[in-house]
Motif scaffolding. Structure first.
Motif, PDB file in Angstrom:
ATOM      1  N   SER A 210       0.839  -1.196   0.000  1.00 19.23           N
ATOM      2  CA  SER A 210       0.000   0.000   0.000  1.00 19.23           C
ATOM      3  C   SER A 210       0.871   1.243   0.000  1.00 19.23           C
ATOM      4  O   SER A 210       2.042   1.200   0.390  1.00 19.23           O
ATOM      5  CB  SER A 210      -0.912   0.002   1.235  1.00 19.23           C
ATOM      6  OG  SER A 210      -1.849   1.067   1.177  1.00 19.23           O
ATOM      7  N   LEU A 211       0.277   2.343  -0.448  1.00 17.59           N
ATOM      8  CA  LEU A 211       0.960   3.638  -0.450  1.00 17.59           C
ATOM      9  C   LEU A 211       0.301   4.531   0.585  1.00 17.59           C
ATOM     10  O   LEU A 211      -0.880   4.862   0.469  1.00 17.59           O
ATOM     11  CB  LEU A 211       0.892   4.284  -1.839  1.00 17.59           C
ATOM     12  CG  LEU A 211       1.835   5.460  -2.079  1.00 17.59           C
ATOM     13  CD1 LEU A 211       3.283   4.985  -2.125  1.00 17.59           C
ATOM     14  CD2 LEU A 211       1.479   6.180  -3.384  1.00 17.59           C
ATOM     15  N   CYS A 212       1.065   4.913   1.583  1.00 17.92           N
ATOM     16  CA  CYS A 212       0.545   5.695   2.714  1.00 17.92           C
ATOM     17  C   CYS A 212       0.870   7.172   2.476  1.00 17.92           C
ATOM     18  O   CYS A 212       1.948   7.639   2.833  1.00 17.92           O
ATOM     19  CB  CYS A 212       1.186   5.178   3.999  1.00 17.92           C
ATOM     20  SG  CYS A 212       0.734   6.054   5.488  1.00 17.92           S
ATOM     21  N   PHE A 213      -0.064   7.907   1.864  1.00 20.36           N
ATOM     22  CA  PHE A 213       0.222   9.306   1.531  1.00 20.36           C
ATOM     23  C   PHE A 213      -0.773  10.294   2.111  1.00 20.36           C
ATOM     24  O   PHE A 213      -0.452  11.469   2.292  1.00 20.36           O
ATOM     25  CB  PHE A 213       0.318   9.493   0.017  1.00 20.36           C
ATOM     26  CG  PHE A 213      -1.011   9.534  -0.693  1.00 20.36           C
ATOM     27  CD1 PHE A 213      -1.624  10.744  -0.960  1.00 20.36           C
ATOM     28  CD2 PHE A 213      -1.641   8.369  -1.086  1.00 20.36           C
ATOM     29  CE1 PHE A 213      -2.847  10.795  -1.614  1.00 20.36           C
ATOM     30  CE2 PHE A 213      -2.858   8.407  -1.740  1.00 20.36           C
ATOM     31  CZ  PHE A 213      -3.463   9.612  -2.002  1.00 20.36           C
ATOM     32  N   LEU A 214      -2.011   9.862   2.423  1.00 20.98           N
ATOM     33  CA  LEU A 214      -2.901  10.751   3.165  1.00 20.98           C
ATOM     34  C   LEU A 214      -2.326  10.920   4.566  1.00 20.98           C
ATOM     35  O   LEU A 214      -1.636  10.028   5.068  1.00 20.98           O
ATOM     36  CB  LEU A 214      -4.305  10.142   3.254  1.00 20.98           C
ATOM     37  CG  LEU A 214      -5.078   9.938   1.955  1.00 20.98           C
ATOM     38  CD1 LEU A 214      -6.413   9.274   2.255  1.00 20.98           C
ATOM     39  CD2 LEU A 214      -5.283  11.248   1.231  1.00 20.98           C
ATOM     40  N   PRO A 215      -2.579  12.044   5.227  1.00 21.66           N
ATOM     41  CA  PRO A 215      -1.994  12.221   6.564  1.00 21.66           C
ATOM     42  C   PRO A 215      -2.415  11.103   7.514  1.00 21.66           C
ATOM     43  O   PRO A 215      -3.597  10.773   7.616  1.00 21.66           O
ATOM     44  CB  PRO A 215      -2.566  13.575   7.014  1.00 21.66           C
ATOM     45  CG  PRO A 215      -2.976  14.277   5.766  1.00 21.66           C
ATOM     46  CD  PRO A 215      -3.391  13.204   4.809  1.00 21.66           C
ATOM     47  N   LEU A 216      -1.443  10.512   8.208  1.00 23.57           N
ATOM     48  CA  LEU A 216      -1.767   9.479   9.192  1.00 23.57           C
ATOM     49  C   LEU A 216      -2.571  10.045  10.354  1.00 23.57           C
ATOM     50  O   LEU A 216      -3.202   9.291  11.107  1.00 23.57           O
ATOM     51  CB  LEU A 216      -0.477   8.819   9.699  1.00 23.57           C
ATOM     52  CG  LEU A 216       0.022   7.652   8.847  1.00 23.57           C
ATOM     53  CD1 LEU A 216       1.467   7.324   9.168  1.00 23.57           C
ATOM     54  CD2 LEU A 216      -0.869   6.430   9.032  1.00 23.57           C
ATOM     55  N   SER A 217      -2.559  11.344  10.507  1.00 23.76           N
ATOM     56  CA  SER A 217      -3.378  11.979  11.531  1.00 23.76           C
ATOM     57  C   SER A 217      -4.853  11.991  11.136  1.00 23.76           C
ATOM     58  O   SER A 217      -5.714  12.298  11.959  1.00 23.76           O
ATOM     59  CB  SER A 217      -2.887  13.407  11.789  1.00 23.76           C
ATOM     60  OG  SER A 217      -2.476  14.025  10.596  1.00 23.76           O
ATOM     61  N   HIS A 218      -5.152  11.638   9.879  1.00 22.70           N
ATOM     62  CA  HIS A 218      -6.522  11.544   9.397  1.00 22.70           C
ATOM     63  C   HIS A 218      -7.020  10.120   9.627  1.00 22.70           C
ATOM     64  O   HIS A 218      -6.304   9.149   9.404  1.00 22.70           O
ATOM     65  CB  HIS A 218      -6.569  11.893   7.904  1.00 22.70           C
ATOM     66  CG  HIS A 218      -7.958  12.048   7.359  1.00 22.70           C
ATOM     67  ND1 HIS A 218      -8.731  10.975   6.976  1.00 22.70           N
ATOM     68  CD2 HIS A 218      -8.715  13.147   7.120  1.00 22.70           C
ATOM     69  CE1 HIS A 218      -9.898  11.399   6.527  1.00 22.70           C
ATOM     70  NE2 HIS A 218      -9.911  12.721   6.611  1.00 22.70           N
ATOM     71  N   TRP A 224      -6.739   2.549   7.619  1.00 24.41           N
ATOM     72  CA  TRP A 224      -6.285   1.714   6.511  1.00 24.41           C
ATOM     73  C   TRP A 224      -4.902   1.135   6.800  1.00 24.41           C
ATOM     74  O   TRP A 224      -4.621  -0.027   6.457  1.00 24.41           O
ATOM     75  CB  TRP A 224      -6.273   2.512   5.211  1.00 24.41           C
ATOM     76  CG  TRP A 224      -5.820   1.688   4.043  1.00 24.41           C
ATOM     77  CD1 TRP A 224      -4.697   1.842   3.309  1.00 24.41           C
ATOM     78  CD2 TRP A 224      -6.495   0.555   3.503  1.00 24.41           C
ATOM     79  NE1 TRP A 224      -4.609   0.874   2.343  1.00 24.41           N
ATOM     80  CE2 TRP A 224      -5.709   0.071   2.437  1.00 24.41           C
ATOM     81  CE3 TRP A 224      -7.691  -0.109   3.817  1.00 24.41           C
ATOM     82  CZ2 TRP A 224      -6.077  -1.047   1.689  1.00 24.41           C
ATOM     83  CZ3 TRP A 224      -8.059  -1.223   3.069  1.00 24.41           C
ATOM     84  CH2 TRP A 224      -7.251  -1.677   2.017  1.00 24.41           C
ATOM     85  N   THR A 225      -4.047   1.891   7.446  1.00 21.53           N
ATOM     86  CA  THR A 225      -2.713   1.393   7.806  1.00 21.53           C
ATOM     87  C   THR A 225      -2.816   0.207   8.753  1.00 21.53           C
ATOM     88  O   THR A 225      -2.029  -0.747   8.664  1.00 21.53           O
ATOM     89  CB  THR A 225      -1.872   2.526   8.413  1.00 21.53           C
ATOM     90  OG1 THR A 225      -1.574   3.480   7.384  1.00 21.53           O
ATOM     91  CG2 THR A 225      -0.553   2.011   8.975  1.00 21.53           C
ATOM     92  N   TYR A 226      -3.794   0.225   9.654  1.00 21.73           N
ATOM     93  CA  TYR A 226      -3.993  -0.923  10.536  1.00 21.73           C
ATOM     94  C   TYR A 226      -4.371  -2.174   9.726  1.00 21.73           C
ATOM     95  O   TYR A 226      -3.929  -3.282  10.042  1.00 21.73           O
ATOM     96  CB  TYR A 226      -5.085  -0.632  11.571  1.00 21.73           C
ATOM     97  CG  TYR A 226      -4.704   0.408  12.595  1.00 21.73           C
ATOM     98  CD1 TYR A 226      -3.411   0.472  13.119  1.00 21.73           C
ATOM     99  CD2 TYR A 226      -5.629   1.335  13.064  1.00 21.73           C
ATOM    100  CE1 TYR A 226      -3.066   1.422  14.076  1.00 21.73           C
ATOM    101  CE2 TYR A 226      -5.296   2.282  14.016  1.00 21.73           C
ATOM    102  CZ  TYR A 226      -4.010   2.330  14.511  1.00 21.73           C
ATOM    103  OH  TYR A 226      -3.668   3.275  15.459  1.00 21.73           O
TER     104      TYR A 226
END
Length: 590
Positions: A210-218, A224-226
């Motif tokens: 996966s590509l993690c580009f939206l703020p992780l604070s969102h 989705w990262t989980y």
């Protein structure tokens, strides 16, 4: 240990996928990779160190950083130590930082580096203990904390043994389009329930990335990262979201969660490439029809005919393959949330062989409320309610939700909690409809609905969506509440504005001159009239103004999910708005 706890879920993933790559980030042009075993070991070390610092279960710890593997490390360490993480957006102002950290009572803050430390200092938060991901002179670094961690993990094991799914996991402060941010209290169960549900509908394996580009604070990227880490996938972190187009091609993710803006930009770029040639337009239209026909057959469980398969190969070479390449190749899951996505864009990507799964959620629901599966999708809707949840539409048209992922309330605001959760039902503030098959369609935010002085109700979002089909209209805001007619503020794409001026043979020395040029304004008004021609008379735009200042997170006019902050825009440009309504009679030419 409670399997519904994030720390327990992650520990299980580490046990199953230890030698597989978990995170990566590009540094100086090269990917730096960390395995699940390495990440898991650091999570335990950091958790032990946080406990050793004297932090008690339930204490709050801030995370103030761009996306990077250390963000997830800090987050998972907090979960493992029974602490409550409090994320802050990288774009937060010192005033917002002060409000959130003071309101949450955070005593420790993980930061990316010097820029965040400067904001903490400006906010007068010198009493907060800072741990920097970057190595900085005179500042406690993450590496220092890991090195200082005790070798005995008994305290960590004790906290994991006491962990419960209903424990508070995080307080996420809503960016919101109006008002002061409120701290949304979310439990571990809220997130892990979503992971379990999504894994029933999608086959996500350790082969995926996966590509993690939206703020992780969102909440969307966080949740989705989980999912990604629970399923043993590789998560590629993008510290600078401006590089997302480049990173999609470099990382080739098979999983992606995004907001509509990314899909809109790809769609607009494809349209621009054929705009100067009627032949190219016909070729693209044929290719999209061919792609849609081919995938319709597949979705019906049938085998495409040889001729259709041949046509698809040609369509791919002529147009469709380039779009998939720009998105980093085929996708197992391509999710969209945060704001409505126009149906024509869903259909465009479908024709290209990329099925966009548009869901709906709120931070208060951790955030998932509805989503479509690959086997059950209806364009123009945001899918069906999540397993374990319930959905209904009130007599006033408001969407209401309840389920195991619902927030426990707003931090320190029992009265606001009581007005938002009524008899167990979340009052979403969104207007929508449910069809006979349970698919949800979003109309707009209740607060955004316009009631003209003539008593006409208007939802501005669909009108703004129509205008967005023209690449000139980068951002628009429809106005007219308690006014006799609708008007429009336009933050145009400046390159497209200049193109219009060139076409009209208008000369200028500064872009600002184009804002009031009559020829340019007439052309823009013509475009608005053309795009909205089929709308009812009371939804027609009667006047407009161009804004040289764009809408960005930095100037406070966009939320981190790239939604326009309507109130802030109206206040910032109130003089222009008043000018439009004071010039009664100067309407658009019909």
């Amino acid at each position: 240990m409670d399997a519904g706890h994030l720390a327990v879920m992650f520990a299980g993933s580490v046990a199953r996928h230890g030698e597989l790559p978990a995170t990566r980030v590009r540094v100086d042009g090269e990917f730096v990779v960390q395995t699940y075993a390495e990440l898991g070991a650091q999570v335990r070390q950091l958790a032990a160190r946080l406990i050793d610092r004297g932090l008690a279960p339930g204490d709050r710890v801030a995370i103030f950083s761009t996306n990077r593997p250390e963000w997830s490390l800090a987050d998972l360490a907090c979960a493992t130590a029974a602490l409550v993480s409090v994320p802050l957006y990288p774009t937060s102002t010192p005033e917002q930082v002060r409000h959130i950290i003071r309101d949450a009572g955070a005593t420790v803050a993980f930061v990316a580096g010097q820029a965040e430390i400067d904001k903490l200092t400006e906010a007068g938060l010198d009493d907060v203990a800072v741990i920097s991901f970057d190595e900085l002179d005179g500042v406690t670094g993450l590496s220092d904390e890991l090195a200082a961690a005790p070798s005995d993990f008994t305290a960590v094991e004790e906290r994991l043994a006491a962990a419960r799914a209903d424990d508070l996991a995080t307080i996420i402060y809503t960016s919101g389009t109006t008002g002061e941010p409120k701290g949304v209290m979310l439990t571990h169960r809220g997130f892990t329930h979503q992971v379990a549900v999504l894994n029933r509908y999608f086959t996500i394996t350790p082969k995926d990335s996966s590509l993690c580009f939206l703020p992780l604070s969102h909440a969307l990227e966080r949740a989705w990262t989980y999912v990604v880490l629970a399923d043993g996938c590789l998560n590629t972190y993008v510290p600078d979201p401006r590089t997302v187009a480049e990173m999609m091609v470099a990382a080739k993710p098979t999983l992606l969660a995004s907001v509509p803006r990314l899909f809109e930009k790809v769609f607009i770029t494809a349209q621009e490439k054929v705009a100067d040639s009627p032949l190219k337009k016909r070729i693209l239209a044929w290719a999209l029809r061919t792609g849609s026909a081919y995938h319709d057959v597949l979705r019906a469980g049938k085998h495409p005919a040889p001729l259709l398969t041949l046509k698809l190969k040609i369509a791919d070479k002529l147009a469709l393959g380039a779009v998939r390449d720009a998105m980093g190749g085929p996708k197992v899951v391509l999710a969209c949330g945060g704001a409505p996505l126009r149906t024509e864009i869903e259909e465009f990507f479908y024709g290209c062989g990329l099925l966009v799964l548009q869901g709906y959620g709120l931070t208060e629901a951790s955030p998932l409320v509805t989503f479509p599966s690959s086997a059950s999708i209806r364009f123009g809707t945001v899918g069906k309610v999540m397993d374990g949840g319930e959905l209904r539409v009130s007599d006033s048209g408001q969407i209401e939700y309840r389920g195991p992922n619902l927030m426990t309330g707003y931090w320190g605001k029992p009265e606001e909690t009581a007005t938002t959760i009524v008899d167990g039902w979340l009052q979403t503030g969104d207007v929508g409809t449910l069809d006979e098959d349970g698919f949800l369609q979003i109309t707009d935010r209740i607060k955004n609905l316009i009631v003209t002085s003539n008593g006409k109700n208007v939802a501005p979002a669909p009108i703004e969506g129509l205008l967005a089909s023209d690449p000139l209209f980068e951002y628009t805001l429809v106005l007219g509440d308690n006014r006799p007619y609708l008007t429009l503020l336009v933050a145009p794409s400046l390159p497209h504005l200049e193109d219009i001026a060139h076409q009209l043979q208008v000369s200028w020395s500064k872009r600002e001159e184009l804002l009031n040029n009559q020829q340019v304004l007439d052309e823009i008004r013509r475009r608005v009239s053309e795009l909205t021609a089929k709308l009812p008379k009371h939804e027609q735009i009667r006047d407009l103004r161009l804004l040289i200042e764009g809408f960005t997170q930095e100037n406070g006019l966009l939320t981190p999910s790239l939604k326009v902050k309507r109130r802030e825009v109206e206040q910032r440009f109130s003089a222009l708005v008043e000018d439009m309504y004071n010039r009664a009679g100067k309407f658009l030419k019909r």
